[in-house]
Design a protein around this motif. Structure first.
Motif, PDB file in Angstrom:
ATOM      1  N   GLU A  93      -5.492   8.491   3.208  1.00 25.05           N
ATOM      2  CA  GLU A  93      -4.307   7.774   2.745  1.00 25.05           C
ATOM      3  C   GLU A  93      -3.857   8.277   1.378  1.00 25.05           C
ATOM      4  O   GLU A  93      -3.007   7.654   0.756  1.00 25.05           O
ATOM      5  CB  GLU A  93      -4.605   6.276   2.662  1.00 25.05           C
ATOM      6  CG  GLU A  93      -4.883   5.646   4.011  1.00 25.05           C
ATOM      7  CD  GLU A  93      -5.115   4.156   3.879  1.00 25.05           C
ATOM      8  OE1 GLU A  93      -4.137   3.423   3.724  1.00 25.05           O
ATOM      9  OE2 GLU A  93      -6.282   3.721   3.926  1.00 25.05           O
ATOM     10  N   LEU A 124      11.069   2.148   1.270  1.00 25.63           N
ATOM     11  CA  LEU A 124      10.323   1.352   2.242  1.00 25.63           C
ATOM     12  C   LEU A 124      10.365  -0.143   1.950  1.00 25.63           C
ATOM     13  O   LEU A 124      10.605  -0.959   2.846  1.00 25.63           O
ATOM     14  CB  LEU A 124       8.871   1.826   2.290  1.00 25.63           C
ATOM     15  CG  LEU A 124       8.648   3.250   2.793  1.00 25.63           C
ATOM     16  CD1 LEU A 124       7.192   3.657   2.618  1.00 25.63           C
ATOM     17  CD2 LEU A 124       9.052   3.360   4.261  1.00 25.63           C
ATOM     18  N   GLN A 127      13.371  -2.450   2.728  1.00 27.37           N
ATOM     19  CA  GLN A 127      13.539  -2.554   4.177  1.00 27.37           C
ATOM     20  C   GLN A 127      12.495  -3.486   4.791  1.00 27.37           C
ATOM     21  O   GLN A 127      12.820  -4.336   5.635  1.00 27.37           O
ATOM     22  CB  GLN A 127      13.421  -1.152   4.795  1.00 27.37           C
ATOM     23  CG  GLN A 127      13.487  -1.126   6.309  1.00 27.37           C
ATOM     24  CD  GLN A 127      14.891  -1.430   6.813  1.00 27.37           C
ATOM     25  OE1 GLN A 127      15.830  -1.509   6.032  1.00 27.37           O
ATOM     26  NE2 GLN A 127      15.016  -1.611   8.108  1.00 27.37           N
ATOM     27  N   LEU A 131      13.069  -6.966   6.803  1.00 26.45           N
ATOM     28  CA  LEU A 131      12.504  -7.197   8.131  1.00 26.45           C
ATOM     29  C   LEU A 131      11.669  -8.473   8.159  1.00 26.45           C
ATOM     30  O   LEU A 131      11.553  -9.127   9.199  1.00 26.45           O
ATOM     31  CB  LEU A 131      11.643  -6.003   8.557  1.00 26.45           C
ATOM     32  CG  LEU A 131      12.390  -4.728   8.931  1.00 26.45           C
ATOM     33  CD1 LEU A 131      11.407  -3.609   9.241  1.00 26.45           C
ATOM     34  CD2 LEU A 131      13.287  -4.983  10.134  1.00 26.45           C
ATOM     35  N   PHE A 135      10.998 -14.225   9.195  1.00 32.47           N
ATOM     36  CA  PHE A 135       9.714 -14.879   9.436  1.00 32.47           C
ATOM     37  C   PHE A 135       9.256 -15.719   8.254  1.00 32.47           C
ATOM     38  O   PHE A 135       8.166 -16.307   8.301  1.00 32.47           O
ATOM     39  CB  PHE A 135       8.646 -13.836   9.755  1.00 32.47           C
ATOM     40  CG  PHE A 135       8.980 -12.982  10.938  1.00 32.47           C
ATOM     41  CD1 PHE A 135       8.773 -13.449  12.235  1.00 32.47           C
ATOM     42  CD2 PHE A 135       9.518 -11.714  10.774  1.00 32.47           C
ATOM     43  CE1 PHE A 135       9.083 -12.659  13.336  1.00 32.47           C
ATOM     44  CE2 PHE A 135       9.835 -10.921  11.875  1.00 32.47           C
ATOM     45  CZ  PHE A 135       9.626 -11.403  13.154  1.00 32.47           C
ATOM     46  N   ALA A 178       6.492  -9.580   7.963  1.00 35.34           N
ATOM     47  CA  ALA A 178       7.203  -8.786   8.964  1.00 35.34           C
ATOM     48  C   ALA A 178       6.299  -8.432  10.139  1.00 35.34           C
ATOM     49  O   ALA A 178       6.787  -8.042  11.194  1.00 35.34           O
ATOM     50  CB  ALA A 178       7.763  -7.510   8.331  1.00 35.34           C
ATOM     51  N   GLY A 179       4.991  -8.558   9.943  1.00 35.52           N
ATOM     52  CA  GLY A 179       4.070  -8.202  11.015  1.00 35.52           C
ATOM     53  C   GLY A 179       4.174  -6.745  11.410  1.00 35.52           C
ATOM     54  O   GLY A 179       3.985  -6.385  12.562  1.00 35.52           O
ATOM     55  N   SER A 180       4.448  -5.927  10.421  1.00 31.41           N
ATOM     56  CA  SER A 180       4.717  -4.512  10.699  1.00 31.41           C
ATOM     57  C   SER A 180       3.424  -3.729  10.873  1.00 31.41           C
ATOM     58  O   SER A 180       2.529  -3.803  10.047  1.00 31.41           O
ATOM     59  CB  SER A 180       5.529  -3.946   9.549  1.00 31.41           C
ATOM     60  OG  SER A 180       5.574  -2.550   9.619  1.00 31.41           O
ATOM     61  N   GLU A 181       3.342  -2.984  11.959  1.00 29.02           N
ATOM     62  CA  GLU A 181       2.156  -2.158  12.190  1.00 29.02           C
ATOM     63  C   GLU A 181       2.308  -0.771  11.608  1.00 29.02           C
ATOM     64  O   GLU A 181       1.325  -0.074  11.376  1.00 29.02           O
ATOM     65  CB  GLU A 181       1.893  -1.998  13.688  1.00 29.02           C
ATOM     66  CG  GLU A 181       1.839  -3.262  14.473  1.00 29.02           C
ATOM     67  CD  GLU A 181       1.774  -2.939  15.964  1.00 29.02           C
ATOM     68  OE1 GLU A 181       0.826  -2.271  16.380  1.00 29.02           O
ATOM     69  OE2 GLU A 181       2.692  -3.346  16.711  1.00 29.02           O
ATOM     70  N   VAL A 182       3.516  -0.350  11.388  1.00 34.13           N
ATOM     71  CA  VAL A 182       3.770   1.024  10.954  1.00 34.13           C
ATOM     72  C   VAL A 182       4.185   1.068   9.498  1.00 34.13           C
ATOM     73  O   VAL A 182       3.603   1.792   8.686  1.00 34.13           O
ATOM     74  CB  VAL A 182       4.853   1.684  11.833  1.00 34.13           C
ATOM     75  CG1 VAL A 182       5.127   3.099  11.367  1.00 34.13           C
ATOM     76  CG2 VAL A 182       4.429   1.667  13.290  1.00 34.13           C
ATOM     77  N   LEU A 183       5.191   0.272   9.147  1.00 33.34           N
ATOM     78  CA  LEU A 183       5.743   0.357   7.804  1.00 33.34           C
ATOM     79  C   LEU A 183       4.781  -0.201   6.762  1.00 33.34           C
ATOM     80  O   LEU A 183       4.627   0.365   5.679  1.00 33.34           O
ATOM     81  CB  LEU A 183       7.078  -0.392   7.739  1.00 33.34           C
ATOM     82  CG  LEU A 183       8.222   0.273   8.507  1.00 33.34           C
ATOM     83  CD1 LEU A 183       9.416  -0.663   8.611  1.00 33.34           C
ATOM     84  CD2 LEU A 183       8.640   1.564   7.826  1.00 33.34           C
ATOM     85  N   PRO A 185       1.426  -0.314   6.588  1.00 35.67           N
ATOM     86  CA  PRO A 185       0.408   0.636   6.132  1.00 35.67           C
ATOM     87  C   PRO A 185       0.972   1.734   5.243  1.00 35.67           C
ATOM     88  O   PRO A 185       0.291   2.181   4.314  1.00 35.67           O
ATOM     89  CB  PRO A 185      -0.139   1.217   7.437  1.00 35.67           C
ATOM     90  CG  PRO A 185       0.088   0.161   8.442  1.00 35.67           C
ATOM     91  CD  PRO A 185       1.385  -0.483   8.057  1.00 35.67           C
ATOM     92  N   LEU A 186       2.193   2.141   5.497  1.00 38.88           N
ATOM     93  CA  LEU A 186       2.786   3.152   4.626  1.00 38.88           C
ATOM     94  C   LEU A 186       2.958   2.594   3.214  1.00 38.88           C
ATOM     95  O   LEU A 186       2.651   3.272   2.226  1.00 38.88           O
ATOM     96  CB  LEU A 186       4.141   3.600   5.179  1.00 38.88           C
ATOM     97  CG  LEU A 186       4.144   4.246   6.566  1.00 38.88           C
ATOM     98  CD1 LEU A 186       5.562   4.670   6.948  1.00 38.88           C
ATOM     99  CD2 LEU A 186       3.211   5.428   6.624  1.00 38.88           C
ATOM    100  N   SER A 189      -0.362   2.400   1.497  1.00 35.26           N
ATOM    101  CA  SER A 189      -0.800   3.705   1.031  1.00 35.26           C
ATOM    102  C   SER A 189      -0.161   4.055  -0.305  1.00 35.26           C
ATOM    103  O   SER A 189      -0.812   4.582  -1.205  1.00 35.26           O
ATOM    104  CB  SER A 189      -0.453   4.768   2.084  1.00 35.26           C
ATOM    105  OG  SER A 189      -0.601   6.063   1.554  1.00 35.26           O
TER     106      SER A 189
END
Lengths: 254, 254
Positions: A93, A124, A127, A131, A135, A178-183, A185-186, A189
């Motif tokens: 990471e 990021l 955004q 998102l 929620f 947002a429950g984001s799985e992709v954003l 972790p970015l 990092s």
DNA sequence: TGAAGGGATTTGTGATCACTTAATTGCAGC
DNA sequence: GCTGCAATTAAGTGATCACAAATCCCTTCA
């Protein structure tokens, strides 16, 4: 943690920066024993990784500080094996720097890297916040207000470490909704990469002149105003990072 | 074992998906021997990690496919140890999925995850391309044109794997010029996450109706037109991902 | 014919060891 | 007193082992 650590000014060696404050030989790697029946007894690697992540995000480890497998293993009361894997994950990471010879260290900051981190955050985080907006309910607003009050208190008494931890908690309380799985972790990092540097700068220049836009963000969430939330996050990042960025020349590549 | 393994159509086990095409028992882990004097004999872990990264980006490993330490180690002719660390790194980038029991597998795609990947790509890649623009010269334009010609050829003869590899090469030939330490790894992480799924979709629906915007991007680079480059990258991502996204319902969560 | 149980196998995890290489330190020589 | 070299130490790397847990498969019974 019982006794506050003596101020150590040496840059590359010193006492344990990681670990939740318990003694250095505390059996952190406790898998057996009467753990709660619901907890699934997470493996040691996860614990090491978590401890390191927190140390980085809080900035408890200085940039340039070398991290050794055996040292960290002894510090956490385990064998070097889980540490190896945890470090490998952090290195993937870009939270830790592995030299060509394999030595591991907390990366130092450069001005160009700092600019990139600012770019990445500006791209990021607004955004992700937007998102997350659908929620976030009233309970979240109250929780954010409580966190912001704690942040103000930490700024008042100059507790840099508490500020680091609370500021992270505030931002990620928003983002995680947002429950984001992709954003997400970015974003994590990126935070791992500037945490140690941010802490170092704050430790030098203090947090007195720090101005955040948390209250605007809370208001925007309460009003369900996506544009205002985006603007608040952007402003928060811009101002906070500008303050930190001024420290690059003084302390960056040391 | 020396001979090629029989083709197995089961989704969860079968022949080696990783490895550069050489025989399964090729001594990939060659550290001794007469290596070139300039090359510093990179460690096995790096080779394993590189092989896995390529396999994921090319989509040589199917989503849902389980990856075992010992299996991969034997396949690459090494011990499980370097594989463990490589897998840990990939897992930290969300390129591999670690279940609660520790089992490692290539993540499956979901529609919400796909939307997030599209978001992340749209946020990051146009920006990285624009950052790279000042560093791209005439030689780079020629190289990109050559790559795009190869891409057209691969589309013509339906070589999906070649297309995957070349499309990645094209995009990252642009992005890498930015010399980005922070943004580029984020983009890489995203590509690692959708590579296997993209490959699977293309393997089913074919690449015939695929329209890219590479020529517009090349033209924008040649003209040093940042706005046009940004638009080209955005359009390329949008159209490519739209085509892939139509495959989610059919093949996504299988 | 189906499900449930149990045993065998697989697989991840943590620890330890041997080896190689890079730092570091100490010493000798200039 | 400083420089350069050599011995020593420190540290990462890859392999192997023991163990526990999960998975798989086969048998057995309803």
């Amino acid at each position: 943690m019982a006794a506050r650590r003596a101020a150590s000014t040496t840059a590359d060696a010193g006492d344990n920066p990681v670990g939740p404050g318990s003694g250095p030989h505390a059996p952190t790697a406790r898998t057996s024993g009467p753990a709660g029946p619901g907890t699934r007894a997470p493996n040691i690697r996860s614990q090491v990784s978590l401890a390191l992540r927190e140390a980085l995000i809080i900035g408890r480890i200085q940039p340039g500080r070398s991290v050794t497998l055996r040292g960290l293993a002894e510090e956490l009361g385990t064998s070097p094996m889980p540490v190896r894997e945890a470090i490998r994950g952090l290195a993937a990471e870009n939270a830790l720097d592995v030299s060509v010879s394999g030595r591991v260290a907390v990366p130092r900051m450069t001005d160009r890297k700092f600019g990139e981190i600012l770019d990445a955050r500006m791209l990021l985080e607004p955004q992700v916040a937007v998102l997350a907006l659908p929620f976030l309910g009233k309970a979240d607003v109250r929780r954010l207000q409580a966190l912001d009050d704690e942040i103000d208190a930490s700024l008042g008494n100059g507790d840099v470490e508490a500020y680091m931890r609370l500021n992270h908690a505030f931002h990620f309380a928003i983002y995680e909704a947002a429950g984001s799985e992709v954003l997400l972790p970015l974003v994590e990092s990126v935070w791992l990469q500037f945490g140690p540097f941010m802490r170092m700068v704050y430790g030098r220049v203090g947090t007195r002149m720090l101005v955040d836009h948390h209250k605007q963000a809370i208001a925007a969430i309460g009003a369900r105003d996506a544009a205002a939330l985006r603007a608040a996050i952007r402003a928060d990042i811009a101002e906070g990072m500008q303050l930190i960025g001024e420290g690059i020349g003084a302390a960056g590549t040391t």
